[in-house]
Design a protein around this motif. Structure first.
Motif, PDB file in Angstrom:
ATOM      1  N   UNK A 158     -61.028 -47.060  10.311  1.00  0.00           N
ATOM      2  CA  UNK A 158     -60.140 -47.658  11.188  1.00  0.00           C
ATOM      3  C   UNK A 158     -59.421 -46.691  12.036  1.00  0.00           C
ATOM      4  N   UNK A 159     -60.516 -46.082  12.999  1.00  0.00           N
ATOM      5  CA  UNK A 159     -59.982 -45.295  13.935  1.00  0.00           C
ATOM      6  C   UNK A 159     -59.799 -46.040  15.249  1.00  0.00           C
ATOM      7  N   UNK A 160     -58.740 -46.078  15.894  1.00  0.00           N
ATOM      8  CA  UNK A 160     -58.467 -47.199  17.033  1.00  0.00           C
ATOM      9  C   UNK A 160     -59.033 -46.691  18.132  1.00  0.00           C
ATOM     10  N   UNK A 161     -60.112 -47.425  18.914  1.00  0.00           N
ATOM     11  CA  UNK A 161     -60.433 -47.016  20.168  1.00  0.00           C
ATOM     12  C   UNK A 161     -59.502 -46.952  21.279  1.00  0.00           C
ATOM     13  N   UNK A 162     -58.337 -47.605  21.245  1.00  0.00           N
ATOM     14  CA  UNK A 162     -57.303 -47.900  22.219  1.00  0.00           C
ATOM     15  C   UNK A 162     -56.126 -47.263  21.812  1.00  0.00           C
ATOM     16  N   UNK A 163     -55.945 -46.775  20.537  1.00  0.00           N
ATOM     17  CA  UNK A 163     -54.633 -46.169  20.242  1.00  0.00           C
ATOM     18  C   UNK A 163     -53.555 -47.358  19.587  1.00  0.00           C
ATOM     19  N   UNK A 164     -54.053 -48.549  19.806  1.00  0.00           N
ATOM     20  CA  UNK A 164     -53.289 -49.856  19.280  1.00  0.00           C
ATOM     21  C   UNK A 164     -53.527 -49.893  17.829  1.00  0.00           C
ATOM     22  N   UNK A 165     -52.731 -50.701  17.311  1.00  0.00           N
ATOM     23  CA  UNK A 165     -52.972 -51.154  15.708  1.00  0.00           C
ATOM     24  C   UNK A 165     -54.082 -52.056  15.551  1.00  0.00           C
ATOM     25  N   UNK A 166     -55.112 -51.398  14.795  1.00  0.00           N
ATOM     26  CA  UNK A 166     -56.154 -52.401  14.419  1.00  0.00           C
ATOM     27  C   UNK A 166     -56.319 -52.351  12.736  1.00  0.00           C
ATOM     28  N   UNK A 167     -57.458 -53.236  12.234  1.00  0.00           N
ATOM     29  CA  UNK A 167     -57.568 -52.977  10.830  1.00  0.00           C
ATOM     30  C   UNK A 167     -56.639 -53.721  10.238  1.00  0.00           C
ATOM     31  N   UNK A 168     -56.483 -53.786   8.735  1.00  0.00           N
ATOM     32  CA  UNK A 168     -55.837 -54.975   7.981  1.00  0.00           C
ATOM     33  C   UNK A 168     -54.444 -54.609   7.656  1.00  0.00           C
ATOM     34  N   UNK A 169     -54.090 -53.450   7.708  1.00  0.00           N
ATOM     35  CA  UNK A 169     -52.938 -52.921   7.396  1.00  0.00           C
ATOM     36  C   UNK A 169     -51.486 -53.328   7.989  1.00  0.00           C
ATOM     37  N   UNK A 170     -51.574 -53.553   9.295  1.00  0.00           N
ATOM     38  CA  UNK A 170     -50.439 -54.473   9.920  1.00  0.00           C
ATOM     39  C   UNK A 170     -50.287 -55.695   9.440  1.00  0.00           C
ATOM     40  N   UNK A 171     -51.267 -56.427   9.263  1.00  0.00           N
ATOM     41  CA  UNK A 171     -51.045 -58.047   8.454  1.00  0.00           C
ATOM     42  C   UNK A 171     -50.402 -57.835   7.070  1.00  0.00           C
ATOM     43  N   UNK A 172     -50.773 -56.795   6.320  1.00  0.00           N
ATOM     44  CA  UNK A 172     -50.344 -56.820   5.210  1.00  0.00           C
ATOM     45  C   UNK A 172     -48.950 -56.162   4.990  1.00  0.00           C
TER      46      UNK A 172
END
Length: 470
Positions: A137-151
């Motif tokens: 989950x290396x972000x292409x835009x520097x923003x939060x991606x992936x499942x971790x924020x939802x959790x």
């Protein structure tokens, strides 16, 4: 001998000053953060650490891939495939997070960050790096991606009392913005120092990915310190005994001791969302998809390129401009927490986000750089003010047992929609219609704001508290 009147005046002034300080702390949410459980503070800290790593790696990702001999078209496909892969990974992990354990997923995510950082630091193979970007989950835009924020957001919802959620989510959002900004700043200076010391471009960039792996290990340690209170079992027990959200907005049925029918094998692969929640989940996904598509049309990389190509602004001035915009955006998050206490979450989301949408649509209009920069900074003033109220609203409107699954589904929809936007903007830019992307993005975001107000203005989570008290 001291004058009694003077002593009394000094005591009154001291009391007044302490009261003022306490009031300021309450307005900006520091009082809520200070009194929050240790797990809450750890989750906010993890957010900062993770976004620091994302910011540093995003700064050099494209340049690193280019130095490895990849064409711009191949780099573009790398970004697209990374987002598509992230959608799949996020969907699976958020669907099963409450069954496998939230702490286990966060620990696994930290280890994947370590692995991906090390792979990027030692390998130059395109497909190996692609796999590392997807699973790490290396972000292409520097923003939060992936499942971790939802959790994390789902966990924060049940760790925090409803009245303090907007404050906690505000600091959670602020931690992310601060992490990205400081990561990009530190990463940029680290690369420049390394190049000045005689390092080649590739070794200098790989230094960032070694650091990324190290930050992933720090995140792993922080996740290890989380207690068992973050798990869904603790949340369910709390909801049954004391939590007023035992009968939330989406739930109107009487609790039954009869166990529900066991879902089929295929249904187990999908997020477990009750029939009462599906309508609201669909409405949320549709609105957030519209907003995310608009965000993709005016992503940070495209906005930066627009200013560079139209006004011929150098990289140094561009960096300063967007750093100031990021700081303004981060500071505005705390103001939103105070506003939401007076207007409510939905109205705060709409009335702060709508001005930023208008400012976004106006960015390409001026031919004078100063005016375009003014619209950019005006957008930054309210761009992120809807983040904390939105998170608090989702926590109120969703059933506790379904928060992780629905928030994960929303993140998947948002990421999928956002990944389409840059392709549209690239096509428009190639046709000398770059300005259309900004007007489209601003108009779609304004439509999202009005639609959200019309759909959810009357659905307030505090109906639960009123219902429980009657």
């Amino acid at each position: 001998m001291a004058d009694p009147d003077t002593a009394n005046d000094e005591t009154a002034q001291t009391t007044q000053r302490s009261g003022l300080v306490r009031r300021v702390f309450e307005e900006v949410g520091l009082a809520s953060l200070y009194s929050a459980p240790t797990d809450t503070k750890l989750l906010v800290l993890q957010r900062y650490v993770r976004l620091f790593a994302y910011g540093a790696s995003t700064l050099v990702l494209v340049a690193y891939l280019s130095e490895l001999g990849n064409s711009e078209r191949r780099i573009g496909s790398f970004m697209t495939l990374t987002l598509v892969g992230d959608v799949c990974i996020s969907f699976v992990l958020t669907s099963f997070a409450d069954r496998w354990g939230r702490k286990a997923i966060l620990l696994a995510g930290a280890l994947l960050m370590v692995a991906s950082g090390l792979i990027f630091a030692v390998s130059g193979d395109f497909y190996v790096l692609l796999a590392a970007a997807i699973f790490g989950v290396i972000s292409p835009s520097g923003n939060e991606i992936g499942p971790f924020q939802a959790i994390e957001q789902s966990t924060l919802a049940h760790l925090t009392h409803s009245e303090a959620r907007s404050d906690i989510y505000a600091w959670y959002a602020l931690a992310g913005n601060a992490g990205t900004a400081s990561g990009m700043l530190a990463g940029g200076w680290a690369v420049q120092r390394a190049r000045s010391a005689g390092w080649g471009a590739i070794p200098a960039y790989r230094l960032i990915f070694y650091t990324y792996a190290g930050i992933g290990f720090v995140k792993f340690i922080l996740a290890c310190t989380l207690s068992g209170k973050i798990e869904t079992e603790a949340e369910t027990q709390e909801a049954v005994e004391t939590n007023p959200e035992t009968a939330p907005l989406l739930s109107g049925q009487v609790q039954s001791h009869t166990p529900p029918p066991k879902p089929s094998r295929w249904k187990r692969l999908l997020p477990q969302i009750s029939k009462e929640s599906r309508r609201t989940a669909v409405q949320l996904c549709a609105l957030f998809a519209l907003d995310s598509f608009a965000s993709g049309l005016a992503s940070l990389s495209w906005v930066t390129f627009f200013f560079k190509s139209k006004f011929h602004i150098g990289e140094g001035k561009l960096g300063t401009l967007f750093s100031v915009a990021a700081i303004v955006s981060a500071a505005s998050v705390l103001v939103a927490s105070s506003i939401s206490k007076r207007l409510g979450n939905v109205k705060t989301m709409v009335f702060t986000h709508l001005p930023s949408a208008i400012a976004l649509a106006l960015i390409p209009v001026p031919n004078v750089p100063a005016l375009a920069m003014t619209f950019l900074l005006l957008r930054a003033c309210t761009q992120s003010m809807d983040v904390a109220p939105r998170s608090a609203f989702l926590a109120e409107i969703l059933l506790p047992k379904e928060r992780t699954a629905v928030m994960g589904l929303i993140n998947v929809v948002k990421t999928s929609s956002q990944s389409v936007g840059p392709l549209v903007t690239g096509t428009l830019a190639g046709q000398k219609l770059f300005w259309v992307a900004f007007v489209m993005a601003g108009s779609l975001k304004a439509t999202y704001d009005i639609g959200f107000l019309l759909v959810f203005a009357g659905k307030r989570g505090d109906r639960t508290r009123r219902g429980s008290s009657e």
